[in-house]
Design an enzyme around this catalytic site. Structure first.
Site, PDB file in Angstrom:
ATOM      1  N   CYS A 298      69.418  36.156 -40.841  1.00  0.00           N
ATOM      2  CA  CYS A 298      68.590  37.249 -41.395  1.00  0.00           C
ATOM      3  C   CYS A 298      69.052  38.616 -40.919  1.00  0.00           C
ATOM      4  O   CYS A 298      68.700  39.640 -41.500  1.00  0.00           O
ATOM      5  CB  CYS A 298      67.118  37.037 -41.039  1.00  0.00           C
ATOM      6  SG  CYS A 298      66.492  35.494 -41.697  1.00  0.00           S
TER       7      CYS A 298
ATOM      8  N   ASN B 112      61.725  34.844 -48.362  1.00  0.00           N
ATOM      9  CA  ASN B 112      62.772  35.260 -47.428  1.00  0.00           C
ATOM     10  C   ASN B 112      64.139  34.946 -48.030  1.00  0.00           C
ATOM     11  O   ASN B 112      64.477  33.776 -48.229  1.00  0.00           O
ATOM     12  CB  ASN B 112      62.563  34.505 -46.102  1.00  0.00           C
ATOM     13  CG  ASN B 112      63.544  34.914 -45.020  1.00  0.00           C
ATOM     14  OD1 ASN B 112      64.506  35.635 -45.275  1.00  0.00           O
ATOM     15  ND2 ASN B 112      63.308  34.439 -43.811  1.00  0.00           N
TER      16      ASN B 112
ATOM     17  N   HIS C 258      63.308  43.367 -42.414  1.00  0.00           N
ATOM     18  CA  HIS C 258      63.542  42.032 -42.941  1.00  0.00           C
ATOM     19  C   HIS C 258      62.222  41.427 -43.413  1.00  0.00           C
ATOM     20  O   HIS C 258      61.154  41.750 -42.879  1.00  0.00           O
ATOM     21  CB  HIS C 258      64.192  41.153 -41.868  1.00  0.00           C
ATOM     22  CG  HIS C 258      64.403  39.752 -42.359  1.00  0.00           C
ATOM     23  ND1 HIS C 258      65.144  39.490 -43.487  1.00  0.00           N
ATOM     24  CD2 HIS C 258      63.917  38.570 -41.914  1.00  0.00           C
ATOM     25  CE1 HIS C 258      65.122  38.185 -43.693  1.00  0.00           C
ATOM     26  NE2 HIS C 258      64.389  37.609 -42.773  1.00  0.00           N
TER      27      HIS C 258
END
Ligand code: UT7
Length: 338
Positions: free
Chosen positions: A113, A295, A265
């Site tokens: 990520c 995500n 994020h």
């Protein structure tokens, strides 16, 4: 000294939407659980066998167009992904061939990520040295084909979506630090002692018992699916993203509310709400996309950047804060004069 700036952004998500209600039919989950715990309402999953580099190509073409350059001006590709087209070579090579840009270097990075901000830091550094002038930086993921979409996999599968985001990072002159677009700073961190709190064990040389990287028993145990210690990841994400954002701001002698827009994020809306609370920033300064895309790992921040531009929330001259946390553990932040 040479500096770098973002001159074009692009993104692409596959057209097929999977709502939480669609997932209720596949695994023992509910829209209520997913929304309450994560803020996710839907995600995009590829349907026609598209690969990570296929998604990336769309995002790259849009970024090139928005940058107003010809693709031949690109002198390097940096590709962040944890869902590569193949074990090797790197997905950057597949993308380079699809873009028909033979000869230029194509670097794959992982960093999960945190991949996009790590990539931004690498692009900025290469440009500062004068070695490259226009770098195509991509974050792209096809997670859907690697998810366990049965009740056993529900804790992870509901969280991830597919997508790609790209930026062109270009050499630039900075005369006025407070006005001229440029990448001001990036800060990168990792702590590998947490590596197994969020990981995929196999295939790999580290799982090797009988001199194989994957076998039927490993598949039967589901070692090729992601494992996550959700609570540990959650608490560390809030702590580290807060810490690294403040480090970035303090070093620039800025306060959290001096930033115009945060592109954090997107792993869990509650993480970003907790972060906004700790930093004492108005929630409107945080641009969230998790409800739409879930995500998308390395693709998250550039997808958010492009959505923010299209929504009129991100305009030239704005001060943008980025921060991410992910598997590794890795975490990072950056300040950009857009
Ligand atoms: O991108 C980087 C990394 N990822 C993250 O940053 C994610 C960080 N972690 C999280 O976002 C949260 O920990 C989760 C969303 C993953 C989980 O939320 P939680 O509040 O920590 O839930 P939990 O893991 O404690 O699970 C609570 C319950 C369990 O049932 P019992 O034991 O209380 O009966 C789970 O079995 O929820 C159950 N559960 C589900 N129920 C319905 C777990 N997954 C699901 C599901 N649907 N998909």
């Amino acid at each position: 000294m040479k500096r770098s700036k973002i001159i074009g952004v692009g993104s692409y998500v596959p057209p097929t939407i999977f709502t939480n209600h669609d997932l209720e039919k596949m695994m023992n989950t509910s829209d209520e659980w997913i929304v309450q715990r994560t803020g996710i309402k839907e995600r995009r999953w590829v349907q026609d066998g598209e690969s990570t580099s296929d998604l990336a190509l769309h995002a790259a073409n849009e970024a090139i167009k928005n940058a107003g350059i010809s693709k031949e001006e690109i002198d390097m590709i940096i590709f962040a992904t944890i869902s590569p087209d193949h074990e090797f070579p790197g997905t950057g090579c597949f993308l380079q061939a699809k873009l028909n840009l033979p000869g230029i270097p194509a670097i794959d990075i992982r960093q999960q990520c945190s991949g996009f901000v790590y990539g931004l830091s690498i692009a900025d550094s290469f440009i500062r040295t004068g070695q490259y002038k226009k770098i195509l930086l991509i974050g792209a993921e096809v997670h859907s084909s690697g998810l366990n979409k049965t009740p056993e996999g529900r804790d992870i599968s509901v969280l991830f979506g597919d997508g790609a985001g790209a930026v062109i990072v270009s050499e630039c002159e900075v005369n006025d630090e407070n006005k001229d677009p440029h990448i001001i700073s990036t800060y990168l961190h990792a702590d590998g002692s947490f590596a197994k709190e969020l990981w995929i064990c196999a295939p790999g040389t580290g799982v090797n018992k009988n001199n194989v990287r994957i076998d039927h028993s490993m598949l039967d145990q589901g070692l090729h699916f992601a494992y996550m210690n959700g609570k540990k990841v959650f608490t560390n994400a809030v702590k580290r993203m807060c810490e690294v954002t403040l480090k970035c701001l303090n070093n620039a002698k800025l306060k959290p509310n001096d930033v115009d827009l945060y592109l954090f994020h997107q792993a869990n809306l509650r993480i970003n709400e907790a972060l906004a609370e700790r930093l004492e920033i108005h929630p409107d300064k945080v641009f969230n996309t998790i409800h739409k895309y879930a995500n998308t790992t390395a693709a998250t921040i550039p997808i958010g950047m492009n959505d923010a531009v299209k929504a009129g929330k991100l305009k030239p001259g704005m001060l943008v804060g980025v921060a991410a946390f992910g598997s590794g553990f890795t975490w990072c932040s950056g300040l950009i004069r857009y």
